[in-house]
Design a protein around this motif. Structure first.
Motif, PDB file in Angstrom:
ATOM      1  N   THR A 155       0.836  -1.200   0.000  1.00  0.00           N
ATOM      2  CA  THR A 155       0.000   0.000   0.000  1.00  0.00           C
ATOM      3  C   THR A 155       0.869   1.247   0.000  1.00  0.00           C
ATOM      4  O   THR A 155       0.600   2.204  -0.747  1.00  0.00           O
ATOM      5  CB  THR A 155      -0.924   0.004   1.232  1.00  0.00           C
ATOM      6  OG1 THR A 155      -1.714  -1.174   1.226  1.00  0.00           O
ATOM      7  CG2 THR A 155      -1.827   1.223   1.234  1.00  0.00           C
ATOM      8  N   GLN A 156       1.929   1.231   0.805  1.00  0.00           N
ATOM      9  CA  GLN A 156       2.807   2.406   0.890  1.00  0.00           C
ATOM     10  C   GLN A 156       3.506   2.677  -0.432  1.00  0.00           C
ATOM     11  O   GLN A 156       3.752   3.843  -0.786  1.00  0.00           O
ATOM     12  CB  GLN A 156       3.831   2.214   2.010  1.00  0.00           C
ATOM     13  CG  GLN A 156       4.607   3.481   2.343  1.00  0.00           C
ATOM     14  CD  GLN A 156       3.689   4.585   2.832  1.00  0.00           C
ATOM     15  OE1 GLN A 156       2.905   4.392   3.761  1.00  0.00           O
ATOM     16  NE2 GLN A 156       3.755   5.755   2.184  1.00  0.00           N
ATOM     17  N   TRP A 157       3.839   1.615  -1.183  1.00  0.00           N
ATOM     18  CA  TRP A 157       4.466   1.826  -2.499  1.00  0.00           C
ATOM     19  C   TRP A 157       3.602   2.738  -3.371  1.00  0.00           C
ATOM     20  O   TRP A 157       4.114   3.659  -4.004  1.00  0.00           O
ATOM     21  CB  TRP A 157       4.647   0.491  -3.228  1.00  0.00           C
ATOM     22  CG  TRP A 157       5.563  -0.501  -2.591  1.00  0.00           C
ATOM     23  CD1 TRP A 157       6.487  -0.261  -1.603  1.00  0.00           C
ATOM     24  CD2 TRP A 157       5.637  -1.893  -2.885  1.00  0.00           C
ATOM     25  NE1 TRP A 157       7.132  -1.432  -1.275  1.00  0.00           N
ATOM     26  CE2 TRP A 157       6.638  -2.441  -2.039  1.00  0.00           C
ATOM     27  CE3 TRP A 157       4.963  -2.731  -3.774  1.00  0.00           C
ATOM     28  CZ2 TRP A 157       6.965  -3.797  -2.085  1.00  0.00           C
ATOM     29  CZ3 TRP A 157       5.292  -4.082  -3.812  1.00  0.00           C
ATOM     30  CH2 TRP A 157       6.278  -4.608  -2.971  1.00  0.00           C
ATOM     31  N   PHE A 158       2.312   2.451  -3.382  1.00  0.00           N
ATOM     32  CA  PHE A 158       1.425   3.196  -4.284  1.00  0.00           C
ATOM     33  C   PHE A 158       1.056   4.564  -3.720  1.00  0.00           C
ATOM     34  O   PHE A 158       0.862   5.516  -4.482  1.00  0.00           O
ATOM     35  CB  PHE A 158       0.207   2.338  -4.621  1.00  0.00           C
ATOM     36  CG  PHE A 158       0.589   1.080  -5.350  1.00  0.00           C
ATOM     37  CD1 PHE A 158       1.016   1.140  -6.666  1.00  0.00           C
ATOM     38  CD2 PHE A 158       0.594  -0.148  -4.708  1.00  0.00           C
ATOM     39  CE1 PHE A 158       1.427  -0.005  -7.342  1.00  0.00           C
ATOM     40  CE2 PHE A 158       1.002  -1.294  -5.359  1.00  0.00           C
ATOM     41  CZ  PHE A 158       1.423  -1.223  -6.689  1.00  0.00           C
ATOM     42  N   LEU A 159       1.002   4.675  -2.406  1.00  0.00           N
ATOM     43  CA  LEU A 159       0.823   5.997  -1.804  1.00  0.00           C
ATOM     44  C   LEU A 159       2.019   6.883  -2.153  1.00  0.00           C
ATOM     45  O   LEU A 159       1.861   8.076  -2.473  1.00  0.00           O
ATOM     46  CB  LEU A 159       0.675   5.882  -0.290  1.00  0.00           C
ATOM     47  CG  LEU A 159      -0.631   5.269   0.211  1.00  0.00           C
ATOM     48  CD1 LEU A 159      -0.563   5.054   1.719  1.00  0.00           C
ATOM     49  CD2 LEU A 159      -1.829   6.155  -0.144  1.00  0.00           C
ATOM     50  N   ASP A 160       3.215   6.325  -2.113  1.00  0.00           N
ATOM     51  CA  ASP A 160       4.421   7.086  -2.439  1.00  0.00           C
ATOM     52  C   ASP A 160       4.415   7.553  -3.891  1.00  0.00           C
ATOM     53  O   ASP A 160       5.038   8.562  -4.228  1.00  0.00           O
ATOM     54  CB  ASP A 160       5.675   6.249  -2.174  1.00  0.00           C
ATOM     55  CG  ASP A 160       5.931   6.013  -0.692  1.00  0.00           C
ATOM     56  OD1 ASP A 160       5.343   6.730   0.134  1.00  0.00           O
ATOM     57  OD2 ASP A 160       6.714   5.092  -0.366  1.00  0.00           O
ATOM     58  N   LEU A 161       3.708   6.814  -4.741  1.00  0.00           N
ATOM     59  CA  LEU A 161       3.582   7.192  -6.152  1.00  0.00           C
ATOM     60  C   LEU A 161       2.436   8.172  -6.396  1.00  0.00           C
ATOM     61  O   LEU A 161       2.184   8.568  -7.536  1.00  0.00           O
ATOM     62  CB  LEU A 161       3.378   5.928  -7.005  1.00  0.00           C
ATOM     63  CG  LEU A 161       4.641   5.087  -7.234  1.00  0.00           C
ATOM     64  CD1 LEU A 161       4.263   3.669  -7.678  1.00  0.00           C
ATOM     65  CD2 LEU A 161       5.534   5.751  -8.281  1.00  0.00           C
ATOM     66  N   GLY A 162       1.727   8.529  -5.318  1.00  0.00           N
ATOM     67  CA  GLY A 162       0.664   9.521  -5.433  1.00  0.00           C
ATOM     68  C   GLY A 162      -0.707   8.959  -5.733  1.00  0.00           C
ATOM     69  O   GLY A 162      -1.645   9.726  -5.997  1.00  0.00           O
ATOM     70  N   PHE A 163      -0.852   7.633  -5.672  1.00  0.00           N
ATOM     71  CA  PHE A 163      -2.120   7.026  -6.034  1.00  0.00           C
ATOM     72  C   PHE A 163      -3.118   7.042  -4.877  1.00  0.00           C
ATOM     73  O   PHE A 163      -2.744   7.027  -3.709  1.00  0.00           O
ATOM     74  CB  PHE A 163      -1.909   5.590  -6.523  1.00  0.00           C
ATOM     75  CG  PHE A 163      -1.464   5.533  -7.953  1.00  0.00           C
ATOM     76  CD1 PHE A 163      -2.376   5.319  -8.970  1.00  0.00           C
ATOM     77  CD2 PHE A 163      -0.139   5.734  -8.286  1.00  0.00           C
ATOM     78  CE1 PHE A 163      -1.975   5.301 -10.288  1.00  0.00           C
ATOM     79  CE2 PHE A 163       0.279   5.723  -9.609  1.00  0.00           C
ATOM     80  CZ  PHE A 163      -0.642   5.512 -10.614  1.00  0.00           C
ATOM     81  N   TYR A 164      -4.378   7.061  -5.243  1.00  0.00           N
ATOM     82  CA  TYR A 164      -5.465   6.853  -4.294  1.00  0.00           C
ATOM     83  C   TYR A 164      -5.623   5.344  -4.096  1.00  0.00           C
ATOM     84  O   TYR A 164      -5.264   4.545  -4.980  1.00  0.00           O
ATOM     85  CB  TYR A 164      -6.777   7.436  -4.828  1.00  0.00           C
ATOM     86  CG  TYR A 164      -6.831   8.934  -4.861  1.00  0.00           C
ATOM     87  CD1 TYR A 164      -7.668   9.645  -3.995  1.00  0.00           C
ATOM     88  CD2 TYR A 164      -6.061   9.668  -5.764  1.00  0.00           C
ATOM     89  CE1 TYR A 164      -7.736  11.033  -4.030  1.00  0.00           C
ATOM     90  CE2 TYR A 164      -6.114  11.058  -5.807  1.00  0.00           C
ATOM     91  CZ  TYR A 164      -6.957  11.733  -4.940  1.00  0.00           C
ATOM     92  OH  TYR A 164      -7.005  13.098  -4.974  1.00  0.00           O
ATOM     93  N   ILE A 165      -6.184   4.965  -2.953  1.00  0.00           N
ATOM     94  CA  ILE A 165      -6.416   3.555  -2.629  1.00  0.00           C
ATOM     95  C   ILE A 165      -7.905   3.386  -2.357  1.00  0.00           C
ATOM     96  O   ILE A 165      -8.467   4.074  -1.504  1.00  0.00           O
ATOM     97  CB  ILE A 165      -5.616   3.101  -1.396  1.00  0.00           C
ATOM     98  CG1 ILE A 165      -4.127   3.478  -1.522  1.00  0.00           C
ATOM     99  CG2 ILE A 165      -5.798   1.605  -1.182  1.00  0.00           C
ATOM    100  CD1 ILE A 165      -3.371   2.757  -2.603  1.00  0.00           C
ATOM    101  N   SER A 166      -8.535   2.450  -3.081  1.00  0.00           N
ATOM    102  CA  SER A 166      -9.973   2.244  -2.952  1.00  0.00           C
ATOM    103  C   SER A 166     -10.263   0.876  -2.347  1.00  0.00           C
ATOM    104  O   SER A 166      -9.723  -0.143  -2.791  1.00  0.00           O
ATOM    105  CB  SER A 166     -10.655   2.356  -4.318  1.00  0.00           C
ATOM    106  OG  SER A 166     -12.056   2.202  -4.187  1.00  0.00           O
ATOM    107  N   PHE A 167     -11.128   0.880  -1.344  1.00  0.00           N
ATOM    108  CA  PHE A 167     -11.480  -0.356  -0.652  1.00  0.00           C
ATOM    109  C   PHE A 167     -12.884  -0.801  -1.033  1.00  0.00           C
ATOM    110  O   PHE A 167     -13.796   0.016  -1.181  1.00  0.00           O
ATOM    111  CB  PHE A 167     -11.357  -0.159   0.854  1.00  0.00           C
ATOM    112  CG  PHE A 167      -9.939   0.079   1.285  1.00  0.00           C
ATOM    113  CD1 PHE A 167      -9.077  -0.986   1.481  1.00  0.00           C
ATOM    114  CD2 PHE A 167      -9.458   1.375   1.442  1.00  0.00           C
ATOM    115  CE1 PHE A 167      -7.753  -0.776   1.845  1.00  0.00           C
ATOM    116  CE2 PHE A 167      -8.139   1.603   1.807  1.00  0.00           C
ATOM    117  CZ  PHE A 167      -7.286   0.530   2.008  1.00  0.00           C
TER     118      PHE A 167
END
Length: 259
Positions: A165-177
């Motif tokens: 999850t942190q990888w994609f947060l670091d890339l600026g992405f939103y995370i949808s559950f």
């Protein structure tokens, strides 16, 4: 309270005979906007017709990684043309990588990269499907940023570990559950739902799949995003109203939606 279901497939035949009733149920639970994802460009006209009926529906166009074999030399142009043909197209996707059900990895990389390029050129977010592919996905996105520049989007129906999850947060992405966050044994998803920044979290159903508890085993539908939001709020220790406001604002920000 207002909610936005950021990933639906209500064009599927399972909904065809009762869309009006399904709409009444999503409106009754506070769902004010929906983002309709696209598995392949041939769905575009049908999704567009649903948006004609229901003004709260915006949509995407793209090719799912499990359909990567349908990619031809003309597909990129088709997606680009369709995405430019209607102001209600707010994203490219869903696209991405799926190494759980398919082993055509190199072809999936090619098809995904082509759709990232379209999203970047049109300045639209990308809706990303990622299954059993978090590490190569993150590396591919890092390489794309370094060689071609940034791209924005959402990791949809997220089921990764907190580290991923942190990888994609670091890339600026939103995370949808999705509904999986309500499953009792989905501990790593619970952890991820707690760590995502409040300005980067979204909720979805991915209907008709993955109905949340207490609807598990049934056909999923947009009204059930309420249960997803309820569980995410509980995990994060905030009120449902706060969570709904955060996720609604985030969806509007990412997809350029207005209420």
């Amino acid at each position: 309270m207002q909610l936005i279901d950021t990933h639906v497939h209500i064009n599927f035949d399972t909904f065809k005979s009762e869309l009006e009733a399904i709409r009444e149920r999503w409106r009754a639970t506070g769902v004010v906007r929906l983002v309709h994802s696209c598995v392949e460009p041939e769905e575009f006209a049908g999704i567009q017709a649903i948006a004609d009926r229901f003004p709260e529906v915006s949509f995407a166009v793209g090719l799912h990684p499990l359909d990567a074999g349908k990619w031809t030399d003309k597909t990129a142009n088709l997606i680009r043309e369709l995405a430019s043909s209607d102001d209600r197209v707010v994203a490219i996707g869903e696209t991405g990588l799926d190494f759980y059900k398919a082993d055509d990895r190199e072809h999936q990389f090619k098809v995904f990269e082509a759709q990232l390029a379209i999203a970047q050129k049109l300045d639209k977010p990308v809706i990303i499907h990622c299954r059993n592919a978090a590490a190569p996905m993150a590396q591919m996105l890092r390489d794309f940023w370094q060689t071609r520049g940034p791209v924005r989007g959402v990791m949809h129906c997220w089921g990764g570990t907190p580290e991923e999850t942190q990888w994609f947060l670091d890339l600026g992405f939103y995370i949808s559950f999705s509904g999986t966050v309500t499953f009792k044994k989905a501990l790593q998803i619970h952890e991820s739902a707690c760590m995502v920044n409040s300005d980067r979290i979204l909720v979805e159903t991915d209907c008709p799949f993955l109905a949340p508890i207490p609807q598990r085993g049934k056909r999923n539908e947009p009204a059930f995003v309420y249960h997803v939001a309820e569980q995410v709020a509980k995990l994060r220790g905030v009120s449902l109203l706060t969570l709904s406001q955060q996720t609604t604002e985030n969806a509007c920000q990412l997809f350029g939606l207005s209420l």
